[in-house]
Design a protein around this motif. Sequence first.
Motif, short mmCIF file in Angstrom:
data_model
loop_
_atom_site.label_atom_id
_atom_site.label_comp_id
_atom_site.label_asym_id
_atom_site.label_seq_id
_atom_site.Cartn_x
_atom_site.Cartn_y
_atom_site.Cartn_z
N VAL A 102 18.26 17.48 40.58
CA VAL A 102 19.29 18.48 40.87
C VAL A 102 19.39 18.74 42.38
O VAL A 102 20.47 18.98 42.91
N LYS A 120 19.09 27.51 44.98
CA LYS A 120 20.30 26.95 44.36
C LYS A 120 19.96 26.10 43.13
O LYS A 120 20.65 26.17 42.11
N GLU A 123 19.19 28.41 40.31
CA GLU A 123 20.41 29.01 39.74
C GLU A 123 21.10 28.06 38.77
O GLU A 123 21.51 28.47 37.67
N LYS A 124 21.23 26.78 39.17
CA LYS A 124 21.95 25.83 38.31
C LYS A 124 21.15 25.50 37.05
O LYS A 124 21.72 25.34 35.97
N LEU A 127 21.55 28.29 34.76
CA LEU A 127 22.89 28.27 34.21
C LEU A 127 22.98 27.39 32.97
O LEU A 127 23.68 27.71 32.01
N ALA A 152 23.95 20.27 35.65
CA ALA A 152 23.46 21.10 36.75
C ALA A 152 23.59 20.37 38.08
O ALA A 152 24.01 20.97 39.09
N ARG A 153 23.24 19.09 38.10
CA ARG A 153 23.36 18.31 39.35
C ARG A 153 24.81 18.18 39.77
O ARG A 153 25.12 18.24 40.98
N LEU A 155 27.08 20.30 39.47
CA LEU A 155 27.62 21.58 39.93
C LEU A 155 26.95 22.10 41.19
O LEU A 155 27.44 23.07 41.79
N VAL A 156 25.86 21.46 41.63
CA VAL A 156 25.03 22.06 42.66
C VAL A 156 25.74 22.14 44.02
O VAL A 156 25.42 23.00 44.84
N ASP A 158 28.97 22.76 44.29
CA ASP A 158 30.21 23.51 44.05
C ASP A 158 31.45 22.65 44.33
O ASP A 158 32.28 22.99 45.18
N VAL A 186 32.45 28.18 34.90
CA VAL A 186 32.44 27.49 36.19
C VAL A 186 33.86 27.43 36.76
O VAL A 186 34.08 27.66 37.96
N THR A 190 34.83 28.94 40.36
CA THR A 190 35.13 28.02 41.46
C THR A 190 36.59 27.62 41.54
O THR A 190 37.02 27.10 42.57
#
Length: 580
Positions: A102, A120, A123-124, A127, A152-153, A155-156, A158, A186, A190
Amino acid sequence: MGATVEVEGLTKSFGSQNIWRDVTLTLPPGEITALLGPSGTGKSVFLKTVMGLLNPEEGSVKIDGVDIVSATDRETQELRKRFGVLFQDGALFGSMSIYDNVAFPLHEHTDLSASEIKRKVGEKLELVGLTGTETKLPGEVSGGMRKRVGLARSLVLDPDIILCDEPDSGLDPVRTAYIAQLLVDVNTETDATILVVTHDTNLARTLPDNLGMLFRRELVMFGPREAMLTTDEPAVTQFIHGSPVGPIGMSEEKDATPHHLLGAMDHLKLGDVPPQIQPSEGMGERAGAVRHAERLRTTPDIEELVIRQPDKELERRPVTRPAAYSAPMRGLRQVGSLFALALDVIVNIFRRPFQWRETLEQFWFIASVSILPAALVAVPFGAVIALQLGTLTVQIGAQSFTGAASVLAVIQQASPIVTALAIAGAGGAAICADLGARTIREEIDAMKVLGVSPVQRLVVPRVLATMLVAVLLNGMVSVVGVIGGYVFNVLVQDGTPGAYLASFTALAQIEDLIVGEIKAVIFGFIAGVVAAYRGLNPSAGPKGVGDAVNQSVVITFLLLFFMNFVITTLYLQVIPAKGA
């Protein structure tokens, strides 16, 4: 607001097999779109074409006006940084922990401190419900958990474009619902443009703002969810109902022409549009949904927002296969691709940052699988050479030159040949298998999408390691071969130890050793590049990787023996033999 993705006239084939043609659609910025279609209709291929991993024969994919199909490598790398991609099987890096997977994009593309990266990543992972799994390897968790790590990766960083290839596969209904809710949340946070490929009809009915469907090599229909879920289009109706009655057969060959089945499908009329998934409590309205509703409100007829499949004349029009896909042209293109990879490796050798750790690890690994086979082969090679030359020198009365002739034969020919066998059969095969496994697990594609060059990160360290090991092997084989020849000559053929040792320098010269090491460097480079090329381009599945390994070994053998002949011939022409 997320990026606008405009796809126009996109056509993709693999050899003679057309996947889909003339696909045209626009992903509205900041909205969620789902793409449906029976298995084998090229939905994953479509995603990879959108992100620039596959090149179409025709058409364009514009990201905020920049065509990724015709973009330069630098432009493509910049565009890919805007993508977050969830691959079908997660495409995690197997040698990295979940935390490092991630954190990988953050290390590559940001200057965040270690504490900020840790925050960070935490957080992901929270999530996606994976807090506490940071130290585990991908192979130690379930397929569904790997899928969530991949999300998760993706989204890390953004991203403003998120592509999800069947996020529901391998997940139970409850976790599928969680993933759907997560994508909505998400999007709310975003305002990213999201494209989801799915087979889950419940997900397709409740998640997206827009729906599309691929079938029979065409985009059957694309438009607002409200239009797609109330259409009388036979293929769409059948697919969403999951009914055996309709144009979609068990295989493509059994797909029927829709108008033959219209009467039989009357009972499949779609009903009301179900409620759409809403953002979690306290998050407020989703901007994409607001814009979507405004488009519907300001459009008098919803059919104006719908794209339907081409007319029947276009549907029957055969797809012309470019001449570049003929068998001879495919062969030439593969040769050209191999040379292009070799040049790319040379360029990336001098590009920073240099992968010291990976190079050392690969050197140790290749040496560990190559040294013992090379040593075991070197002993009989030296013995056979000593036997043949010892017998010959006795016959012509030149027994005192046995040592000199043996050393010359070992250094000039036996050592490079044994090195070639060991490098291609052990080191090259290991490289090809490793990269091939990474390729079919989509790790290579994931690396490209994350803006990292697989050539610089993976191929260059392996090629350099192979070259270094080849030099080591060449020197080792020379020593082992000479010792083996000495022992065999003295113990078996009753040779004189002093005469054997004294004649070493009679014919051999330092240039012989130098040219042997030059051969080793070239052999290592060729073996590494060929193995990497086949590993990066295997056919699908484990069998494809096995075939690629076999092909890499055979091709490397042929090239190395050919290069050995060429270098030896040039050397004998340029450097006169000692005493000549």
